[in-house]
Design a protein around this motif. Structure first.
Motif, PDB file in Angstrom:
ATOM      1  N   ALA A   1       0.829  -1.211   0.000  1.00 45.82           N
ATOM      2  CA  ALA A   1       0.000   0.000   0.000  1.00 45.82           C
ATOM      3  C   ALA A   1       0.861   1.258   0.000  1.00 45.82           C
ATOM      4  O   ALA A   1       0.532   2.254  -0.663  1.00 45.82           O
ATOM      5  CB  ALA A   1      -0.935  -0.015   1.204  1.00 45.82           C
ATOM      6  N   LEU A   2       1.971   1.218   0.749  1.00 47.97           N
ATOM      7  CA  LEU A   2       2.865   2.374   0.795  1.00 47.97           C
ATOM      8  C   LEU A   2       3.509   2.615  -0.568  1.00 47.97           C
ATOM      9  O   LEU A   2       3.638   3.760  -1.026  1.00 47.97           O
ATOM     10  CB  LEU A   2       3.938   2.155   1.865  1.00 47.97           C
ATOM     11  N   ASN A   3       3.930   1.535  -1.240  1.00 41.22           N
ATOM     12  CA  ASN A   3       4.550   1.680  -2.563  1.00 41.22           C
ATOM     13  C   ASN A   3       3.565   2.237  -3.589  1.00 41.22           C
ATOM     14  O   ASN A   3       3.943   2.999  -4.477  1.00 41.22           O
ATOM     15  CB  ASN A   3       5.082   0.332  -3.040  1.00 41.22           C
ATOM     16  N   VAL A   4       2.305   1.839  -3.458  1.00 42.53           N
ATOM     17  CA  VAL A   4       1.307   2.241  -4.456  1.00 42.53           C
ATOM     18  C   VAL A   4       0.811   3.657  -4.208  1.00 42.53           C
ATOM     19  O   VAL A   4       0.757   4.482  -5.127  1.00 42.53           O
ATOM     20  CB  VAL A   4       0.123   1.248  -4.457  1.00 42.53           C
ATOM     21  N   ASP A   5       0.449   3.980  -2.960  1.00 42.54           N
ATOM     22  CA  ASP A   5      -0.204   5.257  -2.664  1.00 42.54           C
ATOM     23  C   ASP A   5       0.701   6.288  -2.017  1.00 42.54           C
ATOM     24  O   ASP A   5       0.326   7.463  -1.927  1.00 42.54           O
ATOM     25  CB  ASP A   5      -1.406   5.015  -1.742  1.00 42.54           C
ATOM     26  N   GLY A   6       1.896   5.860  -1.555  1.00 42.47           N
ATOM     27  CA  GLY A   6       2.754   6.799  -0.868  1.00 42.47           C
ATOM     28  C   GLY A   6       2.242   7.105   0.529  1.00 42.47           C
ATOM     29  O   GLY A   6       1.370   6.417   1.074  1.00 42.47           O
TER      30      GLY A   6
END
Length: 683
Positions: free
Chosen positions: A79-84
């Protein structure tokens, strides 16, 4: 139909009903990545949507993040990689954790006419035709979004104004061409292309749906439509076909199927297909694909019993005789109103260049590629293609003709060989006018030339002097005007004679005519005292080119000049033997200067790529900004944007961003956060 001798007697008869209520909206979903025992019936379906024309479905299903088999750290990392770290409505995973997955469909088959869904109830079989069979597979489109985020972060970490760098790097010079009317064949190729299909698929809007579980009341209601709603006997039709006819209906013969064959390349043709064409088309197709072939080989490819006289008539229409072998004509390979796939050069120019190559092979076995290029002035890719059609490279021998001389054909068909020789003489005459040469310049030194007229060296020198004297008045007049424009004093006596006194602009402490890292127009590289000056046409070309590009290496300028020569109409010969030295002289005479860029010691750039010239003076106030930029590049071959901005601000006060953008766009190119002069970027 049954008899007492049948081994397979009829045990029971079942009534079959055709249900049509869901005939145009019933889909069969398959999940090939999951065993049938693990269904998605109990999984929370978040959204569903469909593109009916394409039969494309997307289902969004929740992921059980509380399951002991779920790795929370991995879910949070994805989720962090996708949405920052930010949060907005466009986020893929709103809970900062991968809590859902998307399934996207592909068609398992495009022809569902033989497939149906059937239900059996109370001795009756009800069948409903299927609209589509779709395989649902996990979609990983969120990984593309993660990759984009990664690239954005990397760009942000680079020095300088990376967003400006990327914008400038994307801005490239383009050539605008007006397309001709599209042929039917080209239109068919276009609509079958992947890009066209992707565009058409993207144009169809999504239709959002509401998902109902298998145990939902609405689902139970819809399942009732799988049964035929009308069972009136008067509407039923009795099967009156014979067993053979019924079997043919169930399994039609293959001949009745229309199989759409993929469109193959235009140069792929089976021998069976080839022999269905007229003889002329057969010969043309073979020569267009093979390029060069002995006559005996051509006869072997045609059907046995083909009349050789008819073949000879056909071959002369599409090919030329070179060393006893037949080579396809240039206008067959490059039809009218087409252009080179490599450089965009028009077909007429390509035909002239290729004819020159073939003509050279009528004189000798091997040719030098460099010599060919210097005459026909075409891009190296096109010249290489010409040579590869009919020859092969040999070490220390240039390009040698692909086949040995077919002496037997020449002896057997002397009349055709003579006719082809006369045809080549006509082609040679046209080529001499276009490329301004004489045949004697290319004749092998060791070949007998009894028919040639000998011209001594003294005679050639005398002829050259006469031509120079004829051009001297116009050249001297142009020289006087340009000297006066460069600051020289022009005197005129009573008889009208002019005397030019050049101003002393040199400096004894600056050798080789260089000033602060630039080579000026008064450098020793330009000969102002003789009549061997660049022509006005050449200077006009150089001026227009630098007004458009601002900064050019000598190598790029030569390429543009060769393209300019190649685009000239046949017979137009304004430029005569323009050397690199003369081209540089023209540059220095056209308000341009050489920029002494300090290339690194390990640079692999050729000498022509290290000679960089920039437009020095246009009469605009903007010239001073460009000169300051050139000065920066005499100290380093690559510079950051903030350094250029600071220098402009220091020299001229507050420099608007638009001015800096214009300056960099005109003269530079960006790579990895650094700016280089055009043509100087090191790979």
């Amino acid at each position: 139909m049954a008899s007492g001798d049948d081994d397979d007697p009829i045990i029971e008869e079942i009534d079959v009903y055709l249900a049509k209520s869901l005939a145009d909206k019933l889909y069969l979903f398959q999940y090939p990545v999951r065993p049938s025992t693990m269904t998605y019936d109990d999984v929370n379906h978040l959204t569903a949507r469909i593109k009916p024309k394409q039969q494309k479905v997307e289902l969004e299903m929740g992921v059980n993040t509380m399951s002991p088999n779920y790795c929370r750290s991995k879910g949070e990392q994805i989720a962090l990689n996708v949405d920052g770290t930010g949060f907005d409505e466009t986020n893929t995973f709103s809970t900062k954790m991968m809590d859902k997955q998307t399934f996207s469909s592909i068609q398992a088959t495009t022809n569902t006419s033989r497939y149906a869904a059937a239900v059996f109830r109370k001795g009756e079989l009800h069948i409903t035709p299927l609209t589509g069979i779709l395989q649902m597979r996990p979609s990983f489109s969120y990984l593309d979004k993660a990759d984009n985020k990664t690239r954005e972060r990397e760009a942000a970490n680079e020095g300088g104004d990376s967003s400006q760098d990327e914008a400038e790097e994307e801005a490239k010079a383009i050539t605008v061409r007006f397309s001709r009317p599209e042929s039917e064949q080209a239109r068919q190729r276009r609509i079958q292309s992947y890009e066209f299909l992707q565009k058409k698929q993207a144009e169809e809007p999504w239709v959002h749906l509401r998902y109902h579980g298998v145990k939902d009341g609405r689902s139970e209601h819809e399942r009732q439509y799988l049964f035929c709603q009308s069972v009136d006997a008067s509407e039923n039709s009795e099967l009156v076909k014979t067993p053979k006819e019924y079997l043919a209906m169930l399994m039609p013969p293959l001949a009745e199927e229309k199989v759409v064959k993929p469109v193959g390349p235009s140069n792929v043709l089976s021998m069976a297909q080839l022999r269905t064409l007229p003889l002329g088309e057969q010969v043309k197709t073979l020569m267009k694909n093979v390029k060069v072939m002995p006559f005996a080989n051509l006869m072997g490819l045609l059907a046995s019993g083909t009349d050789s006289t008819s073949v000879l008539r056909c071959i002369q229409q599409v090919a030329l005789l070179v060393q006893g072998n037949w080579v396809v004509k240039s206008d067959v390979l490059y039809p009218k109103n087409t252009c080179s796939p490599h450089s965009g050069v028009p077909a007429e120019v390509l035909c002239r260049g290729r004819d020159f190559v073939l003509w050279r092979f009528t004189l000798e076995r091997s040719v030098m590629r460099k010599e060919i290029t210097s005459i026909i002035k075409l891009p190296p890719e096109d010249v290489k293609e010409f040579l590869e059609h009919v020859s092969t490279p040999r070490i220390n021998r240039g390009w040698e003709f692909l086949l040995s001389t077919d002496v037997e054909f020449i002896k057997k068909h002397q009349d055709i060989a003579h006719r082809q020789h006369m045809l080549w003489l006509g082609i040679q005459s046209k080529l001499e006018k276009v490329f301004n040469f004489v045949k004697e310049d290319f004749m092998p030194k060791d070949s007998p030339q009894p028919e040639l007229i000998h011209v001594s060296g003294e005679q050639r020198l005398k002829m050259a002097q006469e031509r120079a004297q004829e051009k001297q008045p116009s050249l001297q007049k142009d020289l006087d005007v340009r000297r006066a424009g460069n600051g020289s004093h022009v005197k005129q006596d009573a008889s009208g004679n002019k005397d030019v006194e050049p101003m002393d602009t040199s400096s004894p402490s600056l050798p080789n005519g260089s000033v602060n890292g630039y080579t000026s127009a008064t450098s020793p590289g330009v000969d102002h005292t003789n009549g061997n000056m660049p022509s006005p046409e050449l200077q006009e070309f150089v001026t227009k080119t630098f007004r458009k590009h601002f900064v050019l290496t000598l190598n790029e300028l030569k390429r543009l000049f060769n393209l300019h020569l190649a685009s000239m109409p046949a017979g137009w010969s304004v430029f005569h033997s323009v050397s690199d030295h003369m081209l540089q002289d023209a540059v220095l005479l056209c308000h341009c200067k050489q920029i002494m860029v300090p290339f690194p010691a390990q640079s692999t750039a050729a000498s022509d790529e290290q000679k960089v010239f920039g437009l020095w003076e246009t009469g605009e106030d903007y010239d001073k900004h460009r000169r300051l930029l050139y000065d920066l590049f005499t100290k380093n071959y690559r510079i950051r944007r903030n350094m250029i901005q600071a220098k402009l601000t220091q020299e001229f006060g507050d420099a608007p961003k638009a001015d800096v953008d214009r300056l960099l766009k005109d003269c530079c190119i960006s790579h990895a956060g650094m700016w280089y002069l055009k043509g100087t970027i090191q790979s």
